[in-house]
Enzyme design. Structure first.
Site, PDB file in Angstrom:
ATOM      1  N   HIS A  13       0.862  -1.196   0.000  1.00  0.00           N
ATOM      2  CA  HIS A  13       0.000   0.000   0.000  1.00  0.00           C
ATOM      3  C   HIS A  13       0.890   1.236   0.000  1.00  0.00           C
ATOM      4  O   HIS A  13       1.465   1.595   1.027  1.00  0.00           O
ATOM      5  CB  HIS A  13      -0.907   0.028   1.234  1.00  0.00           C
ATOM      6  CG  HIS A  13      -1.882   1.164   1.220  1.00  0.00           C
ATOM      7  ND1 HIS A  13      -3.236   0.975   1.107  1.00  0.00           N
ATOM      8  CD2 HIS A  13      -1.706   2.502   1.281  1.00  0.00           C
ATOM      9  CE1 HIS A  13      -3.851   2.145   1.111  1.00  0.00           C
ATOM     10  NE2 HIS A  13      -2.935   3.092   1.218  1.00  0.00           N
ATOM     11  N   HIS A  15       1.518   5.402  -1.916  1.00  0.00           N
ATOM     12  CA  HIS A  15       1.127   6.505  -2.792  1.00  0.00           C
ATOM     13  C   HIS A  15       2.391   7.073  -3.439  1.00  0.00           C
ATOM     14  O   HIS A  15       3.272   7.580  -2.735  1.00  0.00           O
ATOM     15  CB  HIS A  15       0.418   7.599  -1.992  1.00  0.00           C
ATOM     16  CG  HIS A  15      -0.842   7.135  -1.338  1.00  0.00           C
ATOM     17  ND1 HIS A  15      -2.074   7.206  -1.956  1.00  0.00           N
ATOM     18  CD2 HIS A  15      -1.055   6.562  -0.124  1.00  0.00           C
ATOM     19  CE1 HIS A  15      -2.988   6.703  -1.147  1.00  0.00           C
ATOM     20  NE2 HIS A  15      -2.397   6.309  -0.030  1.00  0.00           N
ATOM     21  N   ARG A  17       1.989   9.218  -6.228  1.00  0.00           N
ATOM     22  CA  ARG A  17       1.526  10.419  -6.929  1.00  0.00           C
ATOM     23  C   ARG A  17       1.854  10.296  -8.421  1.00  0.00           C
ATOM     24  O   ARG A  17       2.036   9.202  -8.938  1.00  0.00           O
ATOM     25  CB  ARG A  17       2.098  11.699  -6.315  1.00  0.00           C
ATOM     26  CG  ARG A  17       1.929  11.809  -4.806  1.00  0.00           C
ATOM     27  CD  ARG A  17       0.508  11.853  -4.355  1.00  0.00           C
ATOM     28  NE  ARG A  17       0.433  12.171  -2.921  1.00  0.00           N
ATOM     29  CZ  ARG A  17      -0.486  11.688  -2.114  1.00  0.00           C
ATOM     30  NH1 ARG A  17      -1.410  10.863  -2.557  1.00  0.00           N
ATOM     31  NH2 ARG A  17      -0.510  12.042  -0.837  1.00  0.00           N
ATOM     32  N   LYS A  99      -9.599  -0.396  -5.404  1.00  0.00           N
ATOM     33  CA  LYS A  99      -9.564   0.297  -4.118  1.00  0.00           C
ATOM     34  C   LYS A  99     -10.839   1.102  -3.912  1.00  0.00           C
ATOM     35  O   LYS A  99     -11.219   1.926  -4.741  1.00  0.00           O
ATOM     36  CB  LYS A  99      -8.350   1.245  -4.062  1.00  0.00           C
ATOM     37  CG  LYS A  99      -8.254   2.108  -2.801  1.00  0.00           C
ATOM     38  CD  LYS A  99      -7.983   1.264  -1.567  1.00  0.00           C
ATOM     39  CE  LYS A  99      -7.898   2.126  -0.304  1.00  0.00           C
ATOM     40  NZ  LYS A  99      -6.690   2.949  -0.245  1.00  0.00           N
ATOM     41  N   HIS A 136     -10.356   1.539   2.332  1.00  0.00           N
ATOM     42  CA  HIS A 136     -10.066   2.579   3.317  1.00  0.00           C
ATOM     43  C   HIS A 136     -11.223   2.527   4.310  1.00  0.00           C
ATOM     44  O   HIS A 136     -12.331   2.992   4.015  1.00  0.00           O
ATOM     45  CB  HIS A 136      -9.960   3.959   2.661  1.00  0.00           C
ATOM     46  CG  HIS A 136      -9.628   5.043   3.630  1.00  0.00           C
ATOM     47  ND1 HIS A 136      -8.418   5.705   3.624  1.00  0.00           N
ATOM     48  CD2 HIS A 136     -10.335   5.576   4.660  1.00  0.00           C
ATOM     49  CE1 HIS A 136      -8.405   6.604   4.605  1.00  0.00           C
ATOM     50  NE2 HIS A 136      -9.562   6.542   5.244  1.00  0.00           N
ATOM     51  N   HIS A 174      -4.279  -0.120   6.160  1.00  0.00           N
ATOM     52  CA  HIS A 174      -3.724   0.735   7.215  1.00  0.00           C
ATOM     53  C   HIS A 174      -4.602   0.763   8.467  1.00  0.00           C
ATOM     54  O   HIS A 174      -5.082   1.818   8.891  1.00  0.00           O
ATOM     55  CB  HIS A 174      -3.454   2.150   6.706  1.00  0.00           C
ATOM     56  CG  HIS A 174      -4.509   2.752   5.829  1.00  0.00           C
ATOM     57  ND1 HIS A 174      -5.845   2.818   6.171  1.00  0.00           N
ATOM     58  CD2 HIS A 174      -4.429   3.330   4.610  1.00  0.00           C
ATOM     59  CE1 HIS A 174      -6.521   3.421   5.214  1.00  0.00           C
ATOM     60  NE2 HIS A 174      -5.681   3.728   4.250  1.00  0.00           N
ATOM     61  N   ASP A 247       1.627   2.925   3.373  1.00  0.00           N
ATOM     62  CA  ASP A 247       0.777   4.101   3.152  1.00  0.00           C
ATOM     63  C   ASP A 247       1.632   5.363   3.038  1.00  0.00           C
ATOM     64  O   ASP A 247       1.178   6.468   3.359  1.00  0.00           O
ATOM     65  CB  ASP A 247      -0.273   4.257   4.251  1.00  0.00           C
ATOM     66  CG  ASP A 247      -1.396   5.228   3.872  1.00  0.00           C
ATOM     67  OD1 ASP A 247      -1.617   5.440   2.668  1.00  0.00           O
ATOM     68  OD2 ASP A 247      -2.043   5.786   4.783  1.00  0.00           O
TER      69      ASP A 247
END
Length: 344
Positions: A13, A15, A17, A99, A136, A174, A247
């Site tokens: 997991h 990010h 961008r 997701k 999430h 998370h 995360d």
């Protein structure tokens, strides 16, 4: 143990961008992890397999030479996702999951699912093809206390969902609470969870006592110490339902340190060392390999890595800041502090 050798770990997991920031985020992550589940909450979001593969190409353009890095892609679940897209995920070599962000739950989640009952036709296909649904796990009602949103999601959304689709393959991302940890323990093997380094190492006192520390602010938010202790217990237990997901989420220093600071901790450059610190603090460093290198691959049905990395118990100071965009800095998690493990 002063030295530990692990199968190359994966980040399930993260990010990264898009655009110019990939020059920072991709090398930082690729030097730590072999594979990474890359979150799709871009602007605009990654909603189809074709868009996911195009995003993967943009990521790979920044992978360091000589480093074996395999980004795994995820689609962004919306109210309008087509059930036919699930079969495309199943047939794809590089797209592994979808997701679900409750609309408004976190950064770039405005296009998320407004009511999970609206997308049951897609979820039926996820269950049929055993494509993982990544969640999430927070409700977003304004009247619900931010510290209670994960528990309310378990009670009001996830429990009914699993009654309707008992074979659905789910990763509760998370997790931050004792309730979430116990919920996962009570389910069958088709339900798993990722845990971040910040939720193992820190609690809300670290963020709030003595002044607000914006670089500890993430969503789901850090909880009280009792929840932190439960997360440490399950992460270091050797239970394969829990595995590594950083995360890691980059925001510039300016975006974090302002009157409405962004949510996200940037842990990518030293993530495996931060996890080693957490496991070592409770005397279970020998269980890091399963959590970091085995259980996630097993859950996703992918082969375990064969290359290895080594960590040595040797102090290192996490940089106070890193170059980000032009004339901007990014502050990594635990910046300027000393941790006791180093990747060699």
């Amino acid at each position: 143990m002063n030295t530990i050798t692990l199968l190359q770990p994966d980040d399930w997991h993260v990010h990264l961008r898009d655009g110019l920031v990939l020059k920072r985020t991709v090398p930082d992550l690729a030097r730590q992890f072999s594979r990474a589940i890359c979150m799709p909450n871009l602007v605009p979001p990654v909603k189809t397999v074709d868009e996911a593969l195009a995003y993967r190409e943009r990521i790979m353009a920044h992978a360091p030479e000589g480093v074996n890095f395999d980004p795994r892609m995820v689609l962004y679940f919306t109210d309008y996702t087509s059930p036919e897209e699930v079969k495309k995920i199943k047939d794809s070599e590089y797209v592994n999951a979808i997701k679900l962000y409750p609309a408004g739950a976190t950064t770039n989640s405005d296009n998320g699912v407004s009511d999970i009952r609206k997308v049951y036709a897609v979820i039926e296909q996820l269950e049929k093809y055993q494509v993982p649904l990544l969640l999430h796990g927070e409700v977003t009602h304004n009247h619900v206390d931010i510290f209670d949103r994960e528990k309310r999601f378990l009670d009001e959304v996830l429990s009914p969902l699993l009654k309707q689709f008992p074979a659905l393959k789910i990763v509760l991302e998370h997790i931050t609470t004792s309730e979430a940890a116990h919920f996962v323990l009570e389910q069958d093997r088709n339900v798993a969870a990722t845990i971040t380094p910040q939720h193992l190492l820190f609690n809300r006192n670290d963020m709030l006592v003595g002044g607000i520390k914006p670089h500890f602010y993430c969503l789901p938010i850090l909880k009280r110490q009792t929840h932190q202790q439960t997360l440490l217990e399950v992460a270091t237990s050797g239970n394969p339902k829990f595995f590594l997901g950083t995360d890691s989420a980059p925001h510039s220093k300016n975006a974090k340190e302002n009157a409405c600071g962004c949510a996200g901790c940037y842990s990518a450059p030293t993530a495996i060392e931060l996890y080693a610190q957490a496991f070592d603090q409770v005397g279970r460093i020998e269980r890091l390999e399963g959590f970091a290198s085995m259980f996630g691959a097993d859950f996703y049905g992918l082969p375990r890595n064969t290359q290895t990395i080594s960590l040595v118990k040797e102090p290192q100071v996490i940089p106070a800041s890193l170059e980000y965009l032009e004339n901007e800095q990014i502050i990594p998690l635990y910046a300027g502090q000393t941790i006791q493990w180093r990747k060699v």
